[in-house]
Write a protein that holds these residues in place. Structure first.
Motif, PDB file in Angstrom:
ATOM      1  N   UNK A 171       0.799  -1.593  -0.707  1.00  0.00           N
ATOM      2  CA  UNK A 171      -0.333  -0.082  -0.012  1.00  0.00           C
ATOM      3  C   UNK A 171       0.973   0.898  -0.006  1.00  0.00           C
ATOM      4  N   UNK A 172       0.573   2.203  -1.194  1.00  0.00           N
ATOM      5  CA  UNK A 172       1.078   3.364  -0.754  1.00  0.00           C
ATOM      6  C   UNK A 172       0.501   4.784  -0.728  1.00  0.00           C
ATOM      7  N   UNK A 173       1.165   5.605   0.247  1.00  0.00           N
ATOM      8  CA  UNK A 173       0.251   6.629   0.202  1.00  0.00           C
ATOM      9  C   UNK A 173       0.816   7.841  -1.302  1.00  0.00           C
ATOM     10  N   UNK A 174       0.416   8.776  -0.956  1.00  0.00           N
ATOM     11  CA  UNK A 174       0.396  10.134  -2.331  1.00  0.00           C
ATOM     12  C   UNK A 174      -0.443  10.888  -2.017  1.00  0.00           C
ATOM     13  N   UNK A 175       1.154  12.403  -2.707  1.00  0.00           N
ATOM     14  CA  UNK A 175       0.175  12.948  -3.098  1.00  0.00           C
ATOM     15  C   UNK A 175       0.186  14.370  -4.207  1.00  0.00           C
ATOM     16  N   UNK A 176      -1.126  14.826  -4.167  1.00  0.00           N
ATOM     17  CA  UNK A 176      -1.833  15.266  -5.384  1.00  0.00           C
ATOM     18  C   UNK A 176      -1.846  17.012  -5.320  1.00  0.00           C
ATOM     19  N   UNK A 177      -1.054  18.072  -6.158  1.00  0.00           N
ATOM     20  CA  UNK A 177      -0.256  19.158  -5.573  1.00  0.00           C
ATOM     21  C   UNK A 177      -1.466  20.315  -6.511  1.00  0.00           C
ATOM     22  N   UNK A 178      -2.111  19.773  -7.104  1.00  0.00           N
ATOM     23  CA  UNK A 178      -2.744  19.876  -8.280  1.00  0.00           C
ATOM     24  C   UNK A 178      -4.404  20.369  -8.336  1.00  0.00           C
ATOM     25  N   UNK A 179      -4.625  19.251  -7.862  1.00  0.00           N
ATOM     26  CA  UNK A 179      -5.932  19.293  -7.744  1.00  0.00           C
ATOM     27  C   UNK A 179      -6.731  20.066  -6.354  1.00  0.00           C
ATOM     28  N   UNK A 180      -6.132  20.679  -5.757  1.00  0.00           N
ATOM     29  CA  UNK A 180      -7.184  20.981  -4.356  1.00  0.00           C
ATOM     30  C   UNK A 180      -7.571  21.793  -3.998  1.00  0.00           C
ATOM     31  N   UNK A 181      -8.124  22.877  -5.361  1.00  0.00           N
ATOM     32  CA  UNK A 181      -9.120  23.829  -5.311  1.00  0.00           C
ATOM     33  C   UNK A 181     -10.261  23.600  -6.061  1.00  0.00           C
ATOM     34  N   UNK A 182     -10.136  22.092  -6.474  1.00  0.00           N
ATOM     35  CA  UNK A 182     -11.476  20.897  -7.999  1.00  0.00           C
ATOM     36  C   UNK A 182     -12.161  20.609  -6.682  1.00  0.00           C
ATOM     37  N   UNK A 183     -13.367  20.126  -7.491  1.00  0.00           N
ATOM     38  CA  UNK A 183     -14.415  18.784  -6.778  1.00  0.00           C
ATOM     39  C   UNK A 183     -13.878  17.653  -7.074  1.00  0.00           C
ATOM     40  N   UNK A 184     -12.859  17.654  -8.374  1.00  0.00           N
ATOM     41  CA  UNK A 184     -12.268  15.836  -8.646  1.00  0.00           C
ATOM     42  C   UNK A 184     -10.774  15.726  -7.704  1.00  0.00           C
ATOM     43  N   UNK A 185     -11.825  14.622  -8.058  1.00  0.00           N
ATOM     44  CA  UNK A 185     -10.636  13.793  -6.652  1.00  0.00           C
ATOM     45  C   UNK A 185      -9.332  12.783  -7.310  1.00  0.00           C
ATOM     46  N   UNK A 186      -8.233  12.763  -7.760  1.00  0.00           N
ATOM     47  CA  UNK A 186      -7.530  11.451  -9.106  1.00  0.00           C
ATOM     48  C   UNK A 186      -7.297  10.491  -8.128  1.00  0.00           C
ATOM     49  N   UNK A 187      -7.528   9.892  -9.821  1.00  0.00           N
ATOM     50  CA  UNK A 187      -7.140   8.354  -9.249  1.00  0.00           C
ATOM     51  C   UNK A 187      -6.090   7.069 -10.539  1.00  0.00           C
TER      52      UNK A 187
END
Length: 127
Positions: free
Chosen positions: A93-109
């Motif tokens: 199991x890996x954790x990950x951070x996304x920096x470019x979606x903070x302001x939107x409603x989409x959650x990256x998959x």
């Protein structure tokens, strides 16, 4: 940003465990956070994601209703509560951070939507 995953181990089917992911840096609260998993010989698959304040979550169908993602921004940590695991949940199991979606409603998959990754923690579910 450095991510450190922990909490994996051997668990019996039907049991439970909690994975943690500690992040360095002051901007943790601005990131979308996610969990992925990779079984031996398979691709890395999405498991769950959570927005910056924990108000929105999204799960893969395979874990929905059994796993719960959460975060504590004061502790720079995200969690994955794994309940009623099945042998097919065995994976790194890996954790990950996304920096470019903070302001939107989409959650990256998708893995390529995430910018930072932890080293992984192995979860083995025995039947």
């Amino acid at each position: 940003v450095q991510l450190q995953a922990s909490g994996g181990g051997l668990v019996q089917a039907g049991g439970s465990l909690r994975l943690s992911c500690a992040a360095s840096g002051r901007t943790f609260s601005s990131y979308v956070m996610g969990w992925f998993r990779q079984a031996p010989g398979k691709e890395r698959d999405f498991a769950a994601a959570i927005n910056w304040n924990g108000g929105r979550t999204y799960y893969a169908d395979s874990v929905k209703g059994r796993f719960t993602i959460s975060r504590d921004n004061a502790k720079n940590t995200e969690y994955l509560q794994v309940n009623s695991p099945k042998p097919e949940d065995t994976a790194v199991y890996y954790c990950a951070a996304a920096t470019t979606f903070a302001g939107g409603s989409y959650l990256p998959v998708y893995p390529n939507e995430y910018d930072y990754w932890g080293q992984g923690t192995l979860v083995t579910v025995s039947s």
